[in-house]
Design a protein around this motif. Structure first.
Motif, PDB file in Angstrom:
ATOM      1  N   GLN A 120       2.578   8.040   0.165  1.00  0.00           N
ATOM      2  CA  GLN A 120       1.578   7.718   1.194  1.00  0.00           C
ATOM      3  C   GLN A 120       1.525   6.217   1.387  1.00  0.00           C
ATOM      4  OE1 GLN A 120      -2.141   6.837  -0.201  1.00  0.00           O
ATOM      5  NE2 GLN A 120      -2.213   5.736   1.745  1.00  0.00           N
ATOM      6  N   ALA A 157       1.559   4.691  -2.312  1.00  0.00           N
ATOM      7  CA  ALA A 157       1.024   5.496  -3.398  1.00  0.00           C
ATOM      8  C   ALA A 157       1.791   6.810  -3.517  1.00  0.00           C
ATOM      9  CB  ALA A 157      -0.459   5.776  -3.169  1.00  0.00           C
ATOM     10  N   GLY A 208      -6.472   1.210   0.019  1.00  0.00           N
ATOM     11  CA  GLY A 208      -5.289   1.775   0.638  1.00  0.00           C
ATOM     12  C   GLY A 208      -4.799   3.089   0.079  1.00  0.00           C
ATOM     13  N   PRO A 251      -5.527   0.637  11.663  1.00  0.00           N
ATOM     14  CA  PRO A 251      -5.739   1.280  10.359  1.00  0.00           C
ATOM     15  C   PRO A 251      -5.254   2.716  10.404  1.00  0.00           C
ATOM     16  CG  PRO A 251      -7.702   0.107  11.077  1.00  0.00           C
ATOM     17  CD  PRO A 251      -6.780   0.153  12.265  1.00  0.00           C
ATOM     18  N   MET A 252      -4.320   3.040   9.539  1.00  0.00           N
ATOM     19  CA  MET A 252      -3.667   4.340   9.606  1.00  0.00           C
ATOM     20  C   MET A 252      -3.037   4.648   8.264  1.00  0.00           C
ATOM     21  SD  MET A 252      -2.742   6.847  11.650  1.00  0.00           S
ATOM     22  CE  MET A 252      -1.536   8.163  11.664  1.00  0.00           C
ATOM     23  N   TYR A 253      -3.171   5.892   7.862  1.00  0.00           N
ATOM     24  CA  TYR A 253      -2.556   6.354   6.623  1.00  0.00           C
ATOM     25  C   TYR A 253      -1.558   7.447   6.984  1.00  0.00           C
ATOM     26  CZ  TYR A 253      -6.867   4.325   4.671  1.00  0.00           C
ATOM     27  OH  TYR A 253      -7.902   3.491   4.348  1.00  0.00           O
ATOM     28  N   TRP A 308      -3.785  12.661   7.483  1.00  0.00           N
ATOM     29  CA  TRP A 308      -5.030  11.910   7.475  1.00  0.00           C
ATOM     30  C   TRP A 308      -5.744  12.098   8.806  1.00  0.00           C
ATOM     31  CZ3 TRP A 308      -6.101   7.181  10.296  1.00  0.00           C
ATOM     32  CH2 TRP A 308      -7.322   6.578   9.939  1.00  0.00           C
ATOM     33  N   ARG A 367      -0.384   2.859   3.838  1.00  0.00           N
ATOM     34  CA  ARG A 367      -1.463   2.472   4.740  1.00  0.00           C
ATOM     35  C   ARG A 367      -1.005   1.254   5.533  1.00  0.00           C
ATOM     36  NH1 ARG A 367      -5.544  -1.299   5.483  1.00  0.00           N
ATOM     37  NH2 ARG A 367      -7.550  -0.495   6.213  1.00  0.00           N
ATOM     38  N   LEU A 373       0.328  16.871   4.113  1.00  0.00           N
ATOM     39  CA  LEU A 373      -0.983  16.249   4.264  1.00  0.00           C
ATOM     40  C   LEU A 373      -1.064  15.403   5.529  1.00  0.00           C
ATOM     41  CD1 LEU A 373      -1.090  15.133   0.542  1.00  0.00           C
ATOM     42  CD2 LEU A 373      -2.563  16.896   1.534  1.00  0.00           C
ATOM     43  N   TYR A 401       0.840  -1.196   0.000  1.00  0.00           N
ATOM     44  CA  TYR A 401       0.000   0.000   0.000  1.00  0.00           C
ATOM     45  C   TYR A 401       0.876   1.248   0.000  1.00  0.00           C
ATOM     46  CZ  TYR A 401      -3.994  -2.954   1.423  1.00  0.00           C
ATOM     47  OH  TYR A 401      -4.973  -3.906   1.493  1.00  0.00           O
ATOM     48  N   PHE A 449       1.520  10.210   5.242  1.00  0.00           N
ATOM     49  CA  PHE A 449       2.106  10.822   4.070  1.00  0.00           C
ATOM     50  C   PHE A 449       3.548  11.224   4.366  1.00  0.00           C
ATOM     51  CE2 PHE A 449      -1.631  11.478   1.384  1.00  0.00           C
ATOM     52  CZ  PHE A 449      -2.676  11.421   2.294  1.00  0.00           C
TER      53      PHE A 449
END
Lengths: 109, 117
Positions: free
Chosen positions: A89, A34, B102, A96-98, B48, A91, B46, A32, A100
């Motif tokens: 970015q 991006a 994701g 659950p955490m994103y 989240w 994940r 950014l 994951y 950057f």
């Protein structure tokens, strides 16, 4: 929490040159990963997902690679519209955490 | 083509509650997607904030969890953000986005919220 560190902070290049942007994770990440492009006053735009898959409509000059903790976004031949800020970015599944990266500014030399 | 549009007050007083709504068009909020909020302080990167599924399940950024509530309104195809006890540090452009496996595939245009008296 996984921290993403992007380098360099600023990259100065000329149109037609090749750009290589780095994203390093503080620990191994899943697929994951991006990349996004953001121009002033605009929302981020997805370029690459799952490390190396180009999003719909993204030109072939954009490519992503890497695994584990080291990832790269490459722009093979810069066009004038490519000068922008780029973010990576990731994940994590649990919790659950994103997160950057702090961004790389690609500027015209 | 999914489109997202944020709306809400552009100015919030310190210690107050920031409230934003994201209207989804071109697709159902009850699809197999999570829906997120992301923010960006002026000139910075950014962050989240959190996400919600149409069932109402939520996940939040631990650093904001105590102050954040995200809810979904399926009848109006929209979801909302509430951030309480705001300070100047919460001044940012707030984006809503659709999560796809994701990553954030679709983004709203963003809305600037300033915290000031």
């Amino acid at each position: 929490e996984i921290v993403l560190t992007q380098s360099p902070a600023t990259l100065s290049l000329s149109p037609g040159e090749r750009a290589t942007l780095s994203c390093r994770a503080s620990q191994s990440v899943s697929s994951y990963l991006a990349w996004y492009q953001q121009k002033p006053g605009q929302a981020p735009r997805l370029l690459i997902y799952d490390v190396s898959n180009r999003a719909t409509g993204i030109p072939a000059r954009f490519s992503g690679s890497g695994s584990g903790t080291d990832f790269t976004l490459t722009i093979s031949s810069l066009e004038p519209e490519d000068f922008a800020v780029y973010y990576c970015q990731q994940r994590t599944n649990w919790p659950p955490m994103y997160t950057f990266g702090q961004g790389t500014k690609l500027e015209i030399k | 083509q999914v489109q997202l549009q944020e709306s809400g007050p552009g100015l919030v007083k310190p210690s107050g509650t920031l409230s934003l709504t994201c209207a989804v068009s071109g697709g159902s909020i009850s699809s197999t997607s999570w829906w997120s909020w992301v923010r960006q302080p002026p000139g910075k990167g950014l962050e989240w904030i959190g996400e919600i599924y149409h069932s109402g399940s939520t996940n939040y950024n631990p650093s904001l969890k105590s102050r954040v509530t995200i809810s979904v309104d399926k009848s109006n195809n929209q979801f909302s953000l509430k951030l309480s006890s705001v300070t100047a540090a919460d001044t940012a452009v707030y984006y809503c986005a659709r999560v796809q496996a994701g990553f954030f595939g679709y983004w709203g245009q963003g809305t600037l919220v300033t915290v000031s008296s």
